[in-house]
Design an enzyme around this catalytic site. Structure first.
Site, PDB file in Angstrom:
ATOM      1  N   ARG A 172     -39.284  -7.488  44.220  1.00  0.00           N
ATOM      2  CA  ARG A 172     -39.114  -8.429  45.325  1.00  0.00           C
ATOM      3  C   ARG A 172     -37.624  -8.658  45.521  1.00  0.00           C
ATOM      4  NH1 ARG A 172     -38.301 -13.593  43.889  1.00  0.00           N
ATOM      5  NH2 ARG A 172     -37.695 -13.621  41.718  1.00  0.00           N
ATOM      6  N   ARG A 176     -33.532 -15.842  51.568  1.00  0.00           N
ATOM      7  CA  ARG A 176     -33.629 -17.278  51.840  1.00  0.00           C
ATOM      8  C   ARG A 176     -33.166 -17.575  53.247  1.00  0.00           C
ATOM      9  NH1 ARG A 176     -30.453 -19.462  46.909  1.00  0.00           N
ATOM     10  NH2 ARG A 176     -31.996 -18.966  45.327  1.00  0.00           N
ATOM     11  N   ARG A 249     -29.133   1.771  29.641  1.00  0.00           N
ATOM     12  CA  ARG A 249     -27.931   1.897  30.467  1.00  0.00           C
ATOM     13  C   ARG A 249     -26.843   1.144  29.731  1.00  0.00           C
ATOM     14  NH1 ARG A 249     -26.163   5.281  33.763  1.00  0.00           N
ATOM     15  NH2 ARG A 249     -25.103   3.878  35.210  1.00  0.00           N
ATOM     16  N   ARG A 280     -18.621  -5.111  39.397  1.00  0.00           N
ATOM     17  CA  ARG A 280     -18.207  -6.476  39.698  1.00  0.00           C
ATOM     18  C   ARG A 280     -16.930  -6.848  38.954  1.00  0.00           C
ATOM     19  NH1 ARG A 280     -22.832 -10.326  36.938  1.00  0.00           N
ATOM     20  NH2 ARG A 280     -22.827  -9.375  34.876  1.00  0.00           N
ATOM     21  N   GLU A 300     -16.381  -4.648  35.429  1.00  0.00           N
ATOM     22  CA  GLU A 300     -17.581  -4.164  34.740  1.00  0.00           C
ATOM     23  C   GLU A 300     -17.987  -2.802  35.316  1.00  0.00           C
ATOM     24  OE1 GLU A 300     -20.380  -7.410  34.025  1.00  0.00           O
ATOM     25  OE2 GLU A 300     -21.987  -6.011  34.512  1.00  0.00           O
ATOM     26  N   TYR A 348     -35.463  -6.330  28.438  1.00  0.00           N
ATOM     27  CA  TYR A 348     -34.392  -7.222  28.868  1.00  0.00           C
ATOM     28  C   TYR A 348     -34.891  -8.658  28.807  1.00  0.00           C
ATOM     29  CZ  TYR A 348     -30.958  -9.793  31.367  1.00  0.00           C
ATOM     30  OH  TYR A 348     -30.003 -10.733  31.665  1.00  0.00           O
ATOM     31  N   ASP A 350     -33.524 -12.722  29.230  1.00  0.00           N
ATOM     32  CA  ASP A 350     -32.467 -13.700  29.435  1.00  0.00           C
ATOM     33  C   ASP A 350     -32.385 -14.570  28.182  1.00  0.00           C
ATOM     34  OD1 ASP A 350     -31.190 -13.279  31.881  1.00  0.00           O
ATOM     35  OD2 ASP A 350     -32.858 -14.127  33.003  1.00  0.00           O
TER      36      ASP A 350
HETATM   37  P1  FAD Z   1     -27.888  -9.327  20.695  1.00  0.00           P
HETATM   38  O1  FAD Z   1     -27.047 -10.364  21.298  1.00  0.00           O
HETATM   39  O2  FAD Z   1     -27.634  -7.922  21.069  1.00  0.00           O
HETATM   40  O3  FAD Z   1     -27.781  -9.467  19.113  1.00  0.00           O
HETATM   41  C1  FAD Z   1     -28.184  -8.436  18.235  1.00  0.00           C
HETATM   42  C2  FAD Z   1     -27.174  -8.386  17.102  1.00  0.00           C
HETATM   43  O4  FAD Z   1     -27.666  -7.511  16.082  1.00  0.00           O
HETATM   44  C3  FAD Z   1     -25.815  -7.847  17.522  1.00  0.00           C
HETATM   45  O5  FAD Z   1     -24.797  -8.769  17.195  1.00  0.00           O
HETATM   46  C4  FAD Z   1     -25.669  -6.551  16.719  1.00  0.00           C
HETATM   47  O6  FAD Z   1     -24.342  -6.306  16.306  1.00  0.00           O
HETATM   48  C5  FAD Z   1     -26.571  -6.823  15.527  1.00  0.00           C
HETATM   49  N1  FAD Z   1     -27.083  -5.614  14.890  1.00  0.00           N
HETATM   50  C6  FAD Z   1     -27.784  -4.609  15.471  1.00  0.00           C
HETATM   51  N2  FAD Z   1     -28.071  -3.663  14.569  1.00  0.00           N
HETATM   52  C7  FAD Z   1     -27.546  -4.064  13.381  1.00  0.00           C
HETATM   53  C8  FAD Z   1     -27.498  -3.511  12.076  1.00  0.00           C
HETATM   54  N3  FAD Z   1     -28.053  -2.323  11.799  1.00  0.00           N
HETATM   55  N4  FAD Z   1     -26.879  -4.215  11.104  1.00  0.00           N
HETATM   56  C9  FAD Z   1     -26.283  -5.394  11.366  1.00  0.00           C
HETATM   57  N5  FAD Z   1     -26.284  -5.968  12.599  1.00  0.00           N
HETATM   58  C10 FAD Z   1     -26.906  -5.313  13.584  1.00  0.00           C
HETATM   59  N6  FAD Z   1     -28.958 -13.784  29.856  1.00  0.00           N
HETATM   60  C11 FAD Z   1     -28.964 -14.936  30.547  1.00  0.00           C
HETATM   61  O7  FAD Z   1     -29.767 -15.830  30.267  1.00  0.00           O
HETATM   62  N7  FAD Z   1     -28.058 -15.155  31.559  1.00  0.00           N
HETATM   63  C12 FAD Z   1     -27.145 -14.221  31.910  1.00  0.00           C
HETATM   64  O8  FAD Z   1     -26.346 -14.457  32.830  1.00  0.00           O
HETATM   65  C13 FAD Z   1     -27.126 -12.989  31.208  1.00  0.00           C
HETATM   66  N8  FAD Z   1     -26.237 -12.044  31.526  1.00  0.00           N
HETATM   67  C14 FAD Z   1     -26.263 -10.849  30.865  1.00  0.00           C
HETATM   68  C15 FAD Z   1     -25.328  -9.873  31.213  1.00  0.00           C
HETATM   69  C16 FAD Z   1     -25.345  -8.652  30.583  1.00  0.00           C
HETATM   70  C17 FAD Z   1     -24.333  -7.610  30.963  1.00  0.00           C
HETATM   71  C18 FAD Z   1     -26.332  -8.381  29.597  1.00  0.00           C
HETATM   72  C19 FAD Z   1     -26.410  -7.028  28.946  1.00  0.00           C
HETATM   73  C20 FAD Z   1     -27.228  -9.353  29.208  1.00  0.00           C
HETATM   74  C21 FAD Z   1     -27.208 -10.593  29.839  1.00  0.00           C
HETATM   75  N9  FAD Z   1     -28.080 -11.619  29.460  1.00  0.00           N
HETATM   76  C22 FAD Z   1     -28.084 -12.805  30.164  1.00  0.00           C
HETATM   77  C23 FAD Z   1     -29.023 -11.438  28.340  1.00  0.00           C
HETATM   78  C24 FAD Z   1     -28.472 -11.919  26.970  1.00  0.00           C
HETATM   79  O9  FAD Z   1     -27.319 -11.196  26.656  1.00  0.00           O
HETATM   80  C25 FAD Z   1     -29.551 -11.722  25.905  1.00  0.00           C
HETATM   81  O10 FAD Z   1     -30.658 -12.512  26.211  1.00  0.00           O
HETATM   82  C26 FAD Z   1     -29.123 -12.065  24.466  1.00  0.00           C
HETATM   83  O11 FAD Z   1     -27.827 -11.692  24.169  1.00  0.00           O
HETATM   84  C27 FAD Z   1     -30.062 -11.373  23.514  1.00  0.00           C
HETATM   85  O12 FAD Z   1     -29.818 -11.794  22.182  1.00  0.00           O
HETATM   86  P2  FAD Z   1     -30.335 -10.904  20.967  1.00  0.00           P
HETATM   87  O13 FAD Z   1     -30.092 -11.693  19.739  1.00  0.00           O
HETATM   88  O14 FAD Z   1     -31.701 -10.413  21.231  1.00  0.00           O
HETATM   89  O15 FAD Z   1     -29.431  -9.590  21.009  1.00  0.00           O
END
Ligand code: FAD
Length: 375
Positions: A172, A176, A249, A280, A300, A348, A350
């Site tokens: 979608r 607006r 990606r 951006r 980016e 993905y 948030d």
């Molecule tokens: P991560 O933050 O990736 O944490 C995983 C951690 O595990 C990392 O620090 C990594 O180093 C560690 N790790 C992995 N493998 C190993 C290993 N073998 N040994 C030790 N450590 C390890 N969300 C929003 O709500 N609003 C936004 O505006 C938004 N913008 C975004 C923009 C981008 C470009 C992206 C990619 C994401 C965005 N998000 C946003 C989503 C947000 O980033 C995620 O929801 C969040 O970071 C996920 O947390 P996580 O703990 O699952 O993963």
């Protein structure tokens, strides 16, 4: 009895919420991260007094009161409202598509005038069954919005022609017919004052953390230390890619400190033409209404992902989803390992969704009432 109840691999948001909640329930936790800092992808670094979102712009938003209250327990949020701009070959448009966008495109002033133009463009194209992303978008918003604001941005982001991308990517397109530039429909949004790293730091307060430590370098050693492992890294890597590689990606960020007070007047400006190589430019100080004498911007660039690169967006097409399902089935044979977060779940999420799944997992493990929070 082993030294720790939980070894948590990853000091990102999922790992931190899990560790915090388990620690609160009296469990002995050790958190590892291979990076040199906590907070995973929500890491913010102080540069020139500006909180720089090192892994891409992050705006917290949710409709859920429980999650909003939860995160407010760890930070005070400002009143930032996400209202990005789009720059198409020098022309500026408001996003998401709203009456301000249509006024700039067609000089219309009333919703009916804008609707009429979109409807007539959509009718003239007569696309009954969209076969790809281009046709899907054209059938929803017509050619002007598509050409100037969707095509180039999407093709850069995915590294493929819009005609080669599946239609389902755009389910979608929010249109607006009001003069409302607020990108999100959610009730609550903002940026944590002091940055996201501070939230994670507070979540991990009292928990033992070891940085620059890759769990996979010596997993047997770490497994011997803990009763249970919470793994937030890539699930296919955990299993040595035994069924094949899950695709992502990737992104490349170019950070610059500029000797000017205000570079672009907005936190987020998208570049929607196909020629500009980045998607951006983020000007971080505008997330927090900063008035420093310098500014920090980040360009980016989307990037083809290969093993070893930073995985950002999972490619949830049928092939990868099926592959993920095989890893998920394999994971079920490892009851002492919990796969969590965006990489463990190959999805993905948030930030509010990551918090929700971590809290639900905790409730499930500790046999508590599962909180009624949408992911
Ligand atoms: P991560 O933050 O990736 O944490 C995983 C951690 O595990 C990392 O620090 C990594 O180093 C560690 N790790 C992995 N493998 C190993 C290993 N073998 N040994 C030790 N450590 C390890 N969300 C929003 O709500 N609003 C936004 O505006 C938004 N913008 C975004 C923009 C981008 C470009 C992206 C990619 C994401 C965005 N998000 C946003 C989503 C947000 O980033 C995620 O929801 C969040 O970071 C996920 O947390 P996580 O703990 O699952 O993963």
């Amino acid at each position: 009895m082993k030294e720790y109840d939980y070894l948590i691999v990853g000091a990102g948001l999922y790992g931190a919420v899990f560790a915090c909640e388990a620690f609160k329930r009296g469990k002995r936790c050790l958190v590892l991260d291979k990076r040199s800092h906590i907070a995973g992808n929500i890491y913010t670094e102080d540069i020139e007094g500006i909180k720089v979102h090192k892994y891409g712009a992050h705006i917290f938003h949710t409709n859920n009161r429980v999650l909003w209250d939860y995160v407010n327990g760890y930070a005070e949020f400002n009143r930032y409202t996400n209202s990005p701009l789009a720059n198409y070959k020098g022309e500026l448009f408001n996003m998401p598509f709203n009456m301000n966008t249509f006024h700039a495109l067609w000089n219309v002033k009333k919703p009916d005038e804008a609707k009429k133009i979109i409807d007539s463009q959509v009718r003239s194209l007569n696309i009954q069954h969209p076969r790809n992303l281009e046709e899907q978008a054209l059938s929803m918003v017509g050619y002007d919005v598509y050409e100037k604001l969707i095509k180039g941005y999407t093709e850069k982001q995915w590294g493929r022609k819009a005609t080669e991308l599946p239609a389902f990517i755009i389910k979608r397109l929010p249109v607006r017919y009001t003069f409302d530039n607020n990108y999100f429909n959610d009730r609550y949004q903002g940026i944590p004052i002091g940055g996201y790293t501070k939230i994670v730091d507070k979540l991990l307060s009292g928990v033992e953390v070891r940085l620059e430590t890759d769990y996979l370098d010596d997993r047997h050693h770490w497994n011997n230390l803990a009763e249970c492992v919470v793994y937030t890294g890539m699930i296919d890597q955990f299993f040595n890619y035994c069924f094949g590689i899950l695709e992502y990606r990737s992104l490349f960020f170019e950070h610059e400190v500029l000797d000017c007070e205000n570079y672009q007047g907005n936190a987020v400006v998208n570049y929607t033409d196909v020629e500009t190589p980045f998607t951006r430019i983020i000007e971080h100080k505008h997330f927090e209404f900063g008035n420093q004498t310098k500014t920090v911007i980040t360009k980016e660039y989307p990037k083809q992902w290969k093993v070893g690169d930073e995985p950002y967006y999972p490619v949830n097409d049928d092939v990868n989803n099926l592959l993920f399902q095989r890893y998920k089935n394999l994971a079920q044979g490892h009851p002492n390992i919990i796969f969590g977060g965006r990489l463990g779940g190959y999805k993905y999420y948030d930030m509010h969704q990551v918090i929700a799944i971590a809290l639900k997992k905790i409730a499930q493990i500790f046999d508590e009432k599962i909180p009624q929070i949408d992911e």
